[in-house]
Write an enzyme that holds these catalytic residues in place. Structure first.
Site: not given
Ligand code: CAA
Length: 397
Positions: A123, A126, A156-158, A280, A341, A364
């Site tokens: 898709f 952006t 930013w394209i996956s 707790q 840690a 998204e």
């Protein structure tokens, strides 16, 4: 109202969980450390039937419902965000949008390949200067007979380097700036003038491929357009209704993964002669994660159900994405706190959950966008108009 999951849902959950354990997790810590993605993952997901989720059998899909798609996303992200990102981009943003907006001919051409993973979809909305303000995108098309000439870039394209085709949103070059006209095009990567470049240095989802894509006078057939000229922005917004659903479901998987790790650690680690799970303040953090998981499931199941029965769900989907991604980040933060840690080191997986969950509060739709969208609906400044095309309801015809 029936809240129960079917036996089929439970089997799908089990199979996605096993897939995560056997196909996603082995070697993941190294790949994540080295920023290397598993090129075979998509094929394995295709073979497992995940890429055909919520796609009718007549188009090569598994004929499963939309809640099944969410469950798969949840269980895949319980292993790692990279696998769920594939579902979001390939299945949510690309295949489901094609299912909603495509003509019969387009669906017949592309869905069978997409549903089996022989064809990989992604898709492109952006741009370097158009993120939240998506409508300010500059990628543009000029009409030339039965083709569009596409120019511009997306970032930013996956799956930028792996996808065979991209659903790209562009504006028509001849429209005045104050009256933009958008188109949505399926752009195959093998067209001349297309190129991609990977992005390096991400905080999270390091074992996943993300990049930029460039269009230099790419000739795209007009027959590759989804919807009419002028529908492009609506196609993009409806794609986000599908992508955000998968992100919301996946976020619950991160919380479950945090609980998996914390339940073990809190029982194994002793302080003052007793497991820290007896303290707790640790219980308070565990209970908060359980709340995020259980509320998150209800929110995404509701959206899945709305998709099943064909109700408009833009508002509910934004809510599920917003609430669940915040809860996942909070759970990962608490999981580090519980591990002390050790949680700060990659010896335990919780630092990866922390890095991965941060990204989901940006892509998204940022935390801020969903906040504004929810307030605007509530104040009466935003309302939904009837959709031109809708997803098929479940059971599929
Ligand atoms: N389905 C169909 N149509 C829709 C729709 C939907 N879900 N939502 C809105 N529309 C229609 C509206 O009815 C309106 O139609 P008219 O022009 O006929 O009035 C039109 O689309 C414009 O809608 P809005 O008025 O809501 O548009 P806006 O400019 O106010 O939108 C916004 C503002 C909601 C903030 C939107 O810009 C937005 O969602 N921004 C965030 C973008 C985003 O999420 N980007 C993520 C990119 S994808 C990614 O990150 C993943 C990756 O791997 C690439």
């Amino acid at each position: 109202m029936d809240f129960s999951l079917s036996q089929e849902h439970e089997l799908i959950r089990e199979s996605a969980y096993k897939f995560g354990q056997t196909c996603v997790l082995p070697g993941l810590a190294e790949r994540d450390r080295e920023h290397v993605s598993d090129k075979d993952l998509l094929k394995k997901m295709g073979d497992a039937g995940f890429l055909g989720m919520a796609i009718p059998a007549k188009y090569g899909g598994t004929d499963s419902d939309y809640i099944s798609l969410g469950i798969v996303c949840e269980e895949l992200e319980r292993a790692d965000s990279t696998a769920r990102v594939v579902m979001s981009v390939h299945s949510g943003l690309h295949s489901m949008t094609l299912m909603q907006w495509g003509t019969d001919a387009q669906k017949e051409e592309w869905l069978p390949g997409l549903a089996t993973g022989k064809l990989v979809g992604a898709f492109g909305l952006t741009e370097p200067n158009a993120g939240s303000d998506a409508s300010s995108l500059r990628t543009n098309v000029r009409r030339d007979g039965d083709h569009y000439i596409l120019n511009g870039e997306k970032t930013w394209i996956s799956l930028a380097d792996y996808a065979d085709q991209f659903l790209v949103i562009a504006r028509t070059a001849d429209a005045p700036a104050d009256k933009p006209n958008y188109v949505a095009l399926i752009v195959p990567r093998n067209l001349e003038g297309f190129s991609s470049r990977p992005l390096k240095g991400k905080l999270g989802v390091r074992a996943g491929n993300t990049g930029q894509i460039f269009f230099d006078n790419v000739r795209v057939p007009v027959s590759n357009r989804l919807g009419d000229e002028g529908d492009g922005f609506k196609v993009a917004m409806s794609a986000l209704d599908h992508g955000r659903y998968t992100v919301a479901a996946g976020a619950v998987g991160i919380i479950t993964a945090c609980l998996d790790a914390c339940n073990k650690y809190a029982n194994d680690r002793t302080v003052q002669g007793e497991p820290i799970g007896r303290k707790q303040l640790v219980q308070q953090m565990i209970a908060s994660m359980v709340k995020g998981r259980d509320v998150g499931r209800l929110l995404y199941y509701q959206v899945g159900w709305m998709k099943n029965v064909g109700l408009r769900h833009t508002r509910e989907c934004s809510m599920a994405k917003w609430v669940n991604c915040e809860a996942a980040f909070d759970a990962a933060n608490k999981a580090i706190e519980i591990h002390g840690a050790y949680g700060y080191s990659d010896e335990f997986p919780v630092e990866r959950y922390f890095r991965n969950s941060r990204g989901a509060m940006i892509y998204e739709g940022t935390h801020e966008i969903h906040t504004i969208v929810q307030a605007e609906y509530e104040l009466g400044y935003r309302s939904d108009k009837p959709l031109k095309y809708t997803l098929p309801t479940y059971p599929f015809a």
